[in-house]
Design an enzyme around this catalytic site. Structure first.
Site, PDB file in Angstrom:
ATOM      1  N   CYS A   1     -19.720  -6.200   3.365  1.00 36.52           N
ATOM      2  CA  CYS A   1     -18.971  -5.023   3.824  1.00 36.52           C
ATOM      3  C   CYS A   1     -17.673  -4.999   3.040  1.00 36.52           C
ATOM      4  CB  CYS A   1     -18.684  -5.158   5.318  1.00 36.52           C
ATOM      5  SG  CYS A   1     -17.621  -3.853   5.970  1.00 36.52           S
TER       6      CYS A   1
ATOM      7  N   CYS B   1     -19.525   1.953   8.757  1.00 38.42           N
ATOM      8  CA  CYS B   1     -18.753   1.250   9.792  1.00 38.42           C
ATOM      9  C   CYS B   1     -17.494   2.075   9.989  1.00 38.42           C
ATOM     10  CB  CYS B   1     -18.423  -0.168   9.318  1.00 38.42           C
ATOM     11  SG  CYS B   1     -17.292  -1.039  10.422  1.00 38.42           S
TER      12      CYS B   1
ATOM     13  N   CYS C   1     -16.719  -9.314   5.298  1.00 43.74           N
ATOM     14  CA  CYS C   1     -16.060  -8.024   5.071  1.00 43.74           C
ATOM     15  C   CYS C   1     -14.771  -8.223   4.273  1.00 43.74           C
ATOM     16  CB  CYS C   1     -15.760  -7.381   6.422  1.00 43.74           C
ATOM     17  SG  CYS C   1     -14.952  -5.783   6.275  1.00 43.74           S
TER      18      CYS C   1
ATOM     19  N   ARG D   1     -17.859  -2.932  17.929  1.00 36.62           N
ATOM     20  CA  ARG D   1     -17.164  -4.199  17.616  1.00 36.62           C
ATOM     21  C   ARG D   1     -15.825  -4.292  18.331  1.00 36.62           C
ATOM     22  NH1 ARG D   1     -17.020  -4.297  12.252  1.00 36.62           N
ATOM     23  NH2 ARG D   1     -19.155  -5.050  12.293  1.00 36.62           N
TER      24      ARG D   1
ATOM     25  N   CYS E   1       0.370  -0.080  10.356  1.00 39.48           N
ATOM     26  CA  CYS E   1      -0.112  -1.062   9.377  1.00 39.48           C
ATOM     27  C   CYS E   1       0.988  -1.930   8.780  1.00 39.48           C
ATOM     28  CB  CYS E   1      -0.881  -0.352   8.266  1.00 39.48           C
ATOM     29  SG  CYS E   1      -1.698  -1.523   7.152  1.00 39.48           S
TER      30      CYS E   1
ATOM     31  N   CYS F   1       0.432   4.656   7.099  1.00 35.92           N
ATOM     32  CA  CYS F   1      -0.220   4.478   8.404  1.00 35.92           C
ATOM     33  C   CYS F   1       0.727   3.710   9.342  1.00 35.92           C
ATOM     34  CB  CYS F   1      -1.536   3.723   8.238  1.00 35.92           C
ATOM     35  SG  CYS F   1      -2.561   4.453   6.931  1.00 35.92           S
TER      36      CYS F   1
ATOM     37  N   CYS G   1       0.837  -1.210   0.000  1.00 35.70           N
ATOM     38  CA  CYS G   1       0.000   0.000   0.000  1.00 35.70           C
ATOM     39  C   CYS G   1       0.866   1.252   0.000  1.00 35.70           C
ATOM     40  CB  CYS G   1      -0.923  -0.019   1.221  1.00 35.70           C
ATOM     41  SG  CYS G   1      -2.052   1.381   1.264  1.00 35.70           S
TER      42      CYS G   1
HETATM   43  N1  SAM Z   1      -6.794   0.459   3.227  1.00 33.26           N
HETATM   44  C1  SAM Z   1      -8.060   0.631   3.799  1.00 33.26           C
HETATM   45  C2  SAM Z   1      -8.090   1.718   4.836  1.00 33.26           C
HETATM   46  O1  SAM Z   1      -7.060   2.064   5.368  1.00 33.26           O
HETATM   47  O2  SAM Z   1      -9.182   2.219   5.109  1.00 33.26           O
HETATM   48  C3  SAM Z   1      -8.674  -0.633   4.366  1.00 33.26           C
HETATM   49  C4  SAM Z   1      -7.834  -1.593   5.193  1.00 33.26           C
HETATM   50  S1  SAM Z   1      -7.161  -0.983   6.714  1.00 33.26           S
HETATM   51  C5  SAM Z   1      -6.046  -2.290   7.116  1.00 33.26           C
HETATM   52  C6  SAM Z   1      -8.520  -1.074   7.846  1.00 33.26           C
HETATM   53  C7  SAM Z   1      -8.295  -0.678   9.292  1.00 33.26           C
HETATM   54  O3  SAM Z   1      -7.660  -1.709  10.015  1.00 33.26           O
HETATM   55  C8  SAM Z   1      -7.442   0.533   9.584  1.00 33.26           C
HETATM   56  O4  SAM Z   1      -8.129   1.734   9.402  1.00 33.26           O
HETATM   57  C9  SAM Z   1      -7.104   0.330  11.046  1.00 33.26           C
HETATM   58  O5  SAM Z   1      -8.062   0.942  11.880  1.00 33.26           O
HETATM   59  C10 SAM Z   1      -7.157  -1.196  11.209  1.00 33.26           C
HETATM   60  N2  SAM Z   1      -5.817  -1.743  11.437  1.00 33.26           N
HETATM   61  C11 SAM Z   1      -4.864  -1.924  10.504  1.00 33.26           C
HETATM   62  N3  SAM Z   1      -3.745  -2.433  11.048  1.00 33.26           N
HETATM   63  C12 SAM Z   1      -3.979  -2.587  12.375  1.00 33.26           C
HETATM   64  C13 SAM Z   1      -3.206  -3.046  13.470  1.00 33.26           C
HETATM   65  N4  SAM Z   1      -1.935  -3.445  13.332  1.00 33.26           N
HETATM   66  N5  SAM Z   1      -3.781  -3.075  14.693  1.00 33.26           N
HETATM   67  C14 SAM Z   1      -5.044  -2.665  14.865  1.00 33.26           C
HETATM   68  N6  SAM Z   1      -5.831  -2.200  13.858  1.00 33.26           N
HETATM   69  C15 SAM Z   1      -5.304  -2.156  12.637  1.00 33.26           C
HETATM   70  C1  DTB Z   2     -11.299  -2.717  11.387  1.00 35.08           C
HETATM   71  O1  DTB Z   2     -11.608  -1.716  12.062  1.00 35.08           O
HETATM   72  N1  DTB Z   2     -10.493  -3.686  11.804  1.00 35.08           N
HETATM   73  C2  DTB Z   2     -10.301  -4.676  10.759  1.00 35.08           C
HETATM   74  C3  DTB Z   2     -11.298  -4.201   9.664  1.00 35.08           C
HETATM   75  N2  DTB Z   2     -11.759  -2.955  10.170  1.00 35.08           N
HETATM   76  C4  DTB Z   2     -10.883  -4.147   8.271  1.00 35.08           C
HETATM   77  C5  DTB Z   2      -8.898  -4.811  10.347  1.00 35.08           C
HETATM   78  C6  DTB Z   2      -7.960  -5.166  11.494  1.00 35.08           C
HETATM   79  C7  DTB Z   2      -6.605  -5.375  10.949  1.00 35.08           C
HETATM   80  C8  DTB Z   2      -5.650  -5.859  11.982  1.00 35.08           C
HETATM   81  C9  DTB Z   2      -4.280  -6.022  11.463  1.00 35.08           C
HETATM   82  C10 DTB Z   2      -4.161  -7.010  10.333  1.00 35.08           C
HETATM   83  O2  DTB Z   2      -4.663  -8.147  10.440  1.00 35.08           O
HETATM   84  O3  DTB Z   2      -3.493  -6.680   9.350  1.00 35.08           O
HETATM   85 FE1  SF4 Z   3      -2.866   1.224   3.384  1.00 38.84          FE
HETATM   86 FE2  SF4 Z   3      -2.789   0.014   5.759  1.00 38.84          FE
HETATM   87 FE3  SF4 Z   3      -3.159   2.650   5.631  1.00 38.84          FE
HETATM   88 FE4  SF4 Z   3      -5.135   0.988   4.784  1.00 38.84          FE
HETATM   89  S1  SF4 Z   3      -4.345   1.170   6.886  1.00 38.84           S
HETATM   90  S2  SF4 Z   3      -4.382   2.838   3.765  1.00 38.84           S
HETATM   91  S3  SF4 Z   3      -3.877  -0.690   3.965  1.00 38.84           S
HETATM   92  S4  SF4 Z   3      -1.303   1.521   4.971  1.00 38.84           S
END
Ligand code: SAM
Ligand code: DTB
Ligand code: SF4
Length: 328
Positions: free
Chosen positions: A143, A203, A112, A275, A75, A72, A68
């Site tokens: 979703c 959501c 989802c 959730r 992530c 963030c 990506c």
């Molecule tokens: N790329 C899209 C976005 O950022 O909206 C969708 C996927 S993103 C991984 C969805 C959500 O997962 C993020 O907004 C964040 O709140 C959660 N998330 C991602 N990595 C995480 C982590 N290591 N621990 C907890 N929550 C996480």
């Molecule tokens: C959300 O709030 N939590 C989910 C879903 N929306 C997409 C994602 C959690 C991701 C946790 C880290 C991972 O598995 O990469």
């Molecule tokens: Fe990309 Fe992860 Fe940020 Fe979603 S949360 S925009 S997958 S870097």
């Protein structure tokens, strides 16, 4: 007082007052109550709006993994961090449908699909729309979480049968720039407006345990609760500290503070599903039970989140059995 509409008696007619707005100070004051008082209030609010023994279950699938463009800090999927994650192209529709069938057979009510994108490219939309259509046809709620939307993408998703769009505010406005620099909170709010405008359920939630402090947690919840209307579904993620991300070494949040966050979310958004999201694998059953007591009434169900582990279905079934919880 809650964020519901209130009716006040008047000599002529009932006057409907708009939902209240939360200040961050009021939200902090909730967190500062004695733990037992906070939990008791949250449980009361929960029972006024929901069956306290029923929990909704959504299964997640990563339909496009890693690589990506965004930065963030939490992530595993950002191309800017060195997490050792293998990148995967957009999955084929047939493969997604197989996963959705398996999730349904295990008892999930919603499926989802998550993509590691800043936002979907127009060339990918047809595939994603086909996924939504086919998952919906299985009788599951749908979703997706695809990043920022543009043009008529939200309308296209609605037409394909999308029930929920997940797009998190992630953290308080004051803390946002310390976690993400490649897009702004305003960008995220803009996408949520498009989602609402298209008639799709929202959501939206965030992550705690990123070093944001209590005011940061309160600020995130105030912003969510003050949306008009608040999101139908509010995921509260406990940071999964992924090696190779900038947040890998951040101090873990006190588990009771996490429960307080759930309780405050329940009180501030009485009619929303709250959730208990990422981080459950690292929690024991007792802590999860406290979260349900505090008003969490939805979970991610299945042994994988997007790139990290989640409790497997057997562990969740056993927990539901021990607590007398019913899946919806
Ligand atoms: N790329 C899209 C976005 O950022 O909206 C969708 C996927 S993103 C991984 C969805 C959500 O997962 C993020 O907004 C964040 O709140 C959660 N998330 C991602 N990595 C995480 C982590 N290591 N621990 C907890 N929550 C996480
Ligand atoms: C959300 O709030 N939590 C989910 C879903 N929306 C997409 C994602 C959690 C991701 C946790 C880290 C991972 O598995 O990469
Ligand atoms: Fe990309 Fe992860 Fe940020 Fe979603 S949360 S925009 S997958 S870097």
């Amino acid at each position: 007082m809650t964020s519901e509409c209130r009716t006040t008696e008047s000599p002529d007619a009932a006057v409907v007052t708009p939902p209240r707005k939360w200040t961050v100070a009021e939200a902090v004051a909730l967190f500062e109550q004695p733990f037992m008082d906070l939990l008791f209030r949250a449980q009361q609010v929960h029972r006024e709006h929901f069956d306290a023994n029923a929990v909704q279950r959504s299964t997640l699938l990563s339909i496009k993994t890693g690589g990506c463009s965004e930065d963030c800090g939490y992530c595993s999927q950002s191309a800017r961090h060195h997490t050792g994650l293998d990148r995967e192209q957009l999955m084929r529709v047939a493969e997604v449908v197989e996963h959705a069938k398996a999730a349904k057979a295990k008892g999930a009510s919603r499926f989802c699909m998550g993509a590691a994108w800043r936002g979907p490219k127009d060339k990918d939309m047809d595939t994603v729309l086909a996924m939504v259509r086919e998952v919906k046809a299985l009788g599951l709620e749908t979703c997706v979480t695809l990043g920022m939307l543009k043009g008529d993408q939200a309308l296209q998703l609605k037409e394909a049968g999308l029930d929920y769009y997940n797009h998190n505010l992630d953290t308080a406005p004051e803390f946002y720039g310390r976690i993400i620099t490649t897009h702004t909170l305003a960008d995220r709010l803009d996408t949520l407006e498009q989602v609402r405008g298209a008639g799709i359920n929202v959501c939206s939630g965030g992550i705690v345990g990123m070093g944001e402090g209590r005011a940061g947690r309160a600020g995130l919840l105030a912003q969510l609760a003050n949306m008009a209307p608040p999101p139908e579904s509010v995921p509260i993620n406990n940071l999964v500290a992924v090696p190779g991300t900038p947040l890998e070494g951040v101090e873990k949040i006190d588990p009771f503070e996490f429960v307080r966050t759930i309780a405050a979310a329940r009180i501030m958004m009485p009619a929303s599903y709250v959730r208990l999201s990422a981080g459950r694998q690292q929690m024991n059953d007792e802590l999860q039970a406290l979260c349900f007591m505090a008003g969490a009434n939805s979970i991610f169900y299945g042994d994988r989140l997007l790139t990290t582990d989640n409790p497997d279905a057997d562990r969740d079934e056993a927990l539901f059995e021990r607590l007398g919880l019913r899946a919806i």
